[in-house]
Design a protein around this motif. Structure first.
Motif, PDB file in Angstrom:
ATOM      1  N   ARG A  67      47.927  73.953   6.868  1.00 27.25           N
ATOM      2  CA  ARG A  67      46.628  73.400   6.485  1.00 27.25           C
ATOM      3  C   ARG A  67      46.454  72.011   7.097  1.00 27.25           C
ATOM      4  NH1 ARG A  67      42.981  75.004   2.557  1.00 27.25           N
ATOM      5  NH2 ARG A  67      41.641  73.372   1.690  1.00 27.25           N
ATOM      6  N   PRO A  68      45.279  71.704   7.646  1.00 28.82           N
ATOM      7  CA  PRO A  68      45.068  70.388   8.262  1.00 28.82           C
ATOM      8  C   PRO A  68      45.087  69.259   7.244  1.00 28.82           C
ATOM      9  CG  PRO A  68      43.012  71.636   8.201  1.00 28.82           C
ATOM     10  CD  PRO A  68      44.094  72.577   7.772  1.00 28.82           C
ATOM     11  N   TYR A  69      45.687  68.137   7.642  1.00 25.74           N
ATOM     12  CA  TYR A  69      45.763  66.954   6.803  1.00 25.74           C
ATOM     13  C   TYR A  69      44.764  65.919   7.303  1.00 25.74           C
ATOM     14  CZ  TYR A  69      50.159  69.168   5.368  1.00 25.74           C
ATOM     15  OH  TYR A  69      51.106  70.045   4.914  1.00 25.74           O
ATOM     16  N   THR A  70      44.772  64.754   6.693  1.00 19.04           N
ATOM     17  CA  THR A  70      43.773  63.724   6.975  1.00 19.04           C
ATOM     18  C   THR A  70      43.667  63.390   8.458  1.00 19.04           C
ATOM     19  OG1 THR A  70      43.948  62.723   4.778  1.00 19.04           O
ATOM     20  CG2 THR A  70      43.168  61.308   6.555  1.00 19.04           C
ATOM     21  N   LEU A  71      44.798  63.080   9.096  1.00 19.32           N
ATOM     22  CA  LEU A  71      44.756  62.669  10.505  1.00 19.32           C
ATOM     23  C   LEU A  71      44.257  63.792  11.406  1.00 19.32           C
ATOM     24  CD1 LEU A  71      48.019  60.523  10.827  1.00 19.32           C
ATOM     25  CD2 LEU A  71      45.641  59.721  10.757  1.00 19.32           C
ATOM     26  N   ALA A  72      44.542  65.037  11.041  1.00 17.97           N
ATOM     27  CA  ALA A  72      44.055  66.165  11.838  1.00 17.97           C
ATOM     28  C   ALA A  72      42.532  66.238  11.780  1.00 17.97           C
ATOM     29  CB  ALA A  72      44.670  67.467  11.342  1.00 17.97           C
ATOM     30  N   TYR A  73      41.967  66.034  10.595  1.00 15.91           N
ATOM     31  CA  TYR A  73      40.507  66.049  10.464  1.00 15.91           C
ATOM     32  C   TYR A  73      39.877  64.896  11.239  1.00 15.91           C
ATOM     33  CZ  TYR A  73      40.338  69.708   6.902  1.00 15.91           C
ATOM     34  OH  TYR A  73      40.416  70.906   6.237  1.00 15.91           O
ATOM     35  N   ILE A  74      40.471  63.723  11.117  1.00 21.67           N
ATOM     36  CA  ILE A  74      39.916  62.568  11.832  1.00 21.67           C
ATOM     37  C   ILE A  74      39.944  62.817  13.336  1.00 21.67           C
ATOM     38  CG2 ILE A  74      40.277  60.124  12.363  1.00 21.67           C
ATOM     39  CD1 ILE A  74      41.351  59.778   9.519  1.00 21.67           C
ATOM     40  N   GLU A  75      41.045  63.362  13.824  1.00 24.21           N
ATOM     41  CA  GLU A  75      41.180  63.634  15.259  1.00 24.21           C
ATOM     42  C   GLU A  75      40.150  64.643  15.733  1.00 24.21           C
ATOM     43  OE1 GLU A  75      44.429  65.558  18.395  1.00 24.21           O
ATOM     44  OE2 GLU A  75      45.040  65.078  16.342  1.00 24.21           O
ATOM     45  N   LYS A  76      39.871  65.664  14.927  1.00 27.20           N
ATOM     46  CA  LYS A  76      38.953  66.719  15.347  1.00 27.20           C
ATOM     47  C   LYS A  76      37.490  66.331  15.159  1.00 27.20           C
ATOM     48  CE  LYS A  76      42.258  70.460  14.400  1.00 27.20           C
ATOM     49  NZ  LYS A  76      42.366  70.877  15.811  1.00 27.20           N
ATOM     50  N   MET A  77      37.205  65.469  14.180  1.00 26.43           N
ATOM     51  CA  MET A  77      35.813  65.116  13.891  1.00 26.43           C
ATOM     52  C   MET A  77      35.342  63.883  14.643  1.00 26.43           C
ATOM     53  SD  MET A  77      35.319  65.748   9.771  1.00 26.43           S
ATOM     54  CE  MET A  77      36.402  64.377   9.329  1.00 26.43           C
ATOM     55  N   CYS A  78      36.270  62.986  14.991  1.00 33.18           N
ATOM     56  CA  CYS A  78      35.881  61.658  15.461  1.00 33.18           C
ATOM     57  C   CYS A  78      36.499  61.320  16.815  1.00 33.18           C
ATOM     58  CB  CYS A  78      36.319  60.599  14.445  1.00 33.18           C
ATOM     59  SG  CYS A  78      35.772  60.918  12.769  1.00 33.18           S
ATOM     60  N   THR A  79      36.049  60.205  17.343  1.00 31.90           N
ATOM     61  CA  THR A  79      36.644  59.613  18.544  1.00 31.90           C
ATOM     62  C   THR A  79      36.945  58.142  18.257  1.00 31.90           C
ATOM     63  OG1 THR A  79      34.443  59.091  19.425  1.00 31.90           O
ATOM     64  CG2 THR A  79      35.442  61.186  20.113  1.00 31.90           C
ATOM     65  N   ASN A  80      37.762  57.560  19.102  1.00 29.44           N
ATOM     66  CA  ASN A  80      38.068  56.123  19.030  1.00 29.44           C
ATOM     67  C   ASN A  80      38.592  55.689  17.659  1.00 29.44           C
ATOM     68  OD1 ASN A  80      37.072  55.831  21.693  1.00 29.44           O
ATOM     69  ND2 ASN A  80      34.989  55.594  20.926  1.00 29.44           N
ATOM     70  N   PHE A  81      39.470  56.492  17.087  1.00 31.35           N
ATOM     71  CA  PHE A  81      40.055  56.120  15.802  1.00 31.35           C
ATOM     72  C   PHE A  81      41.053  54.979  15.992  1.00 31.35           C
ATOM     73  CE2 PHE A  81      43.546  56.961  12.615  1.00 31.35           C
ATOM     74  CZ  PHE A  81      42.868  56.406  11.530  1.00 31.35           C
ATOM     75  N   VAL A  82      40.854  53.919  15.224  1.00 36.03           N
ATOM     76  CA  VAL A  82      41.756  52.770  15.263  1.00 36.03           C
ATOM     77  C   VAL A  82      42.411  52.645  13.893  1.00 36.03           C
ATOM     78  CG1 VAL A  82      41.974  50.287  15.618  1.00 36.03           C
ATOM     79  CG2 VAL A  82      40.298  51.595  16.952  1.00 36.03           C
TER      80      VAL A  82
END
Length: 317
Positions: A67-82
């Motif tokens: 099951r996807p966790y927080t960082l997986a969702y951020i990576e798939k939904m967003c760009t330029n995550f800092v």
């Protein structure tokens, strides 16, 4: 692909399908028609199986290792995550992650618990159980987002806040209580999404928002079924019964008015098609943010307070 106990019928069909394809390749015989029959049977079996899940089966799905966790969702939904680190007091809690990210041209502060994808990472992330410094880091990032007038999205997935002696010594209860108090007053839109396990104060510590949503196969309650079973029956053997009695599934939470909506998952769970799940979640977050931006800050805060103040019901004898 990993299968849970109740998914045994589907696992057997996949095994038979794999053998069929292997035999077809070895013999050179066209088995496409039979393959299509097996695939149709898998689809119908999955539809039947997932159309009537028990509470405990949904708990199992919420803990699925794929099951996807927080960082997986951020990576798939967003760009330029800092990613931003540390609570500026004790240390950087790896169980709580957060930072600014670009969500289709809009800067959003994402915060959430992170579980590990393997044994080593699970230990590093403390199995998604944050210490006081994790909740203080989350609050620091929320205040930072408020300072720059950026919306906040929290992704909740934890079996609970870390219950160790050292966590209590550093003020676990105070840290969570402080977050509850401060999140009510945030002047920016706040969306909370339970993406997996939502247990106890560990979930509430980042769970006060204008919109609180749940994925279909997540759960949200004061205690895990295993611990509830241990307290009531002195054994883990009644965890299935405890799960039913706790009414912890997303449908019950929506029915009780404890969450504002349920986000449906792909058939089979979020892990079956992570990209599709991330796309569904992204669309819902953008929709909710668009609606919240139309409301001025003072009104939004009052609505947030009123919503949580009216939760729960009781009878007087």
């Amino acid at each position: 692909m990993q299968f849970l106990d109740f998914e045994k019928p589907i696992e057997n069909l996949y095994d038979q399908l794999a053998k069929l394809k292997e035999n077809g390749e070895k013999s050179g015989v066209d088995v496409s028609a039979t393959v299509a029959e097996y695939e149709a049977k898998i689809a119908s079996t999955r539809q039947e199986l997932y159309g009537n899940l028990t509470a405990w089966q949904r708990v199992q799905l919420s803990r699925h290792p794929d099951r996807p966790y927080t960082l997986a969702y951020i990576e798939k939904m967003c760009t330029n995550f800092v990613e931003l680190h540390g609570d500026r007091n004790v240390k950087d809690d790896k169980a709580m992650v957060g930072g600014f990210a670009d969500l289709d041209g809009e800067t959003v502060m994402f915060i959430g618990q992170q579980k590990g994808v393997n044994t080593k990472m699970r230990q590093l992330r403390n199995f998604g159980m944050a210490n006081p410094e994790g909740y203080r880091k989350a609050l620091r990032l929320m205040r930072l987002a408020e300072r720059f007038n950026k919306p906040i999205v929290t992704l909740i997935d934890t079996p609970g806040a870390y219950p160790g002696l050292e966590a209590e010594e550093r003020g676990q209860a105070e840290a969570i209580a402080r977050n509850l108090f401060e999140m009510f007053k945030l002047r920016v839109p706040v969306i909370c999404v339970i993406i997996g396990e939502g247990a106890s104060g560990g979930a509430l510590g980042i769970g006060i928002g204008d919109r609180v949503l749940m994925l279909e196969n997540s759960w949200y309650t004061v205690i895990s079924p295993e611990n509830c079973s241990t307290i009531l029956w002195r054994s883990w053997n009644f965890k299935e019964k405890a799960a039913e009695e706790l009414k912890l599934t997303s449908d019950y939470m929506a029915q009780f008015g404890l969450v504002d909506g349920v986000i449906r998952e792909p058939l089979g769970g979020a892990h079956v098609n992570q990209d599709e799940m991330a796309d569904i979640l992204k669309k819902r977050i953008k929709q909710e943010l668009a609606e919240l931006k139309k409301i001025d800050a003072d009104t939004r805060i009052q609505q947030r307070i009123d919503k949580f103040s009216h939760m729960g019901f009781f009878e007087e004898q």
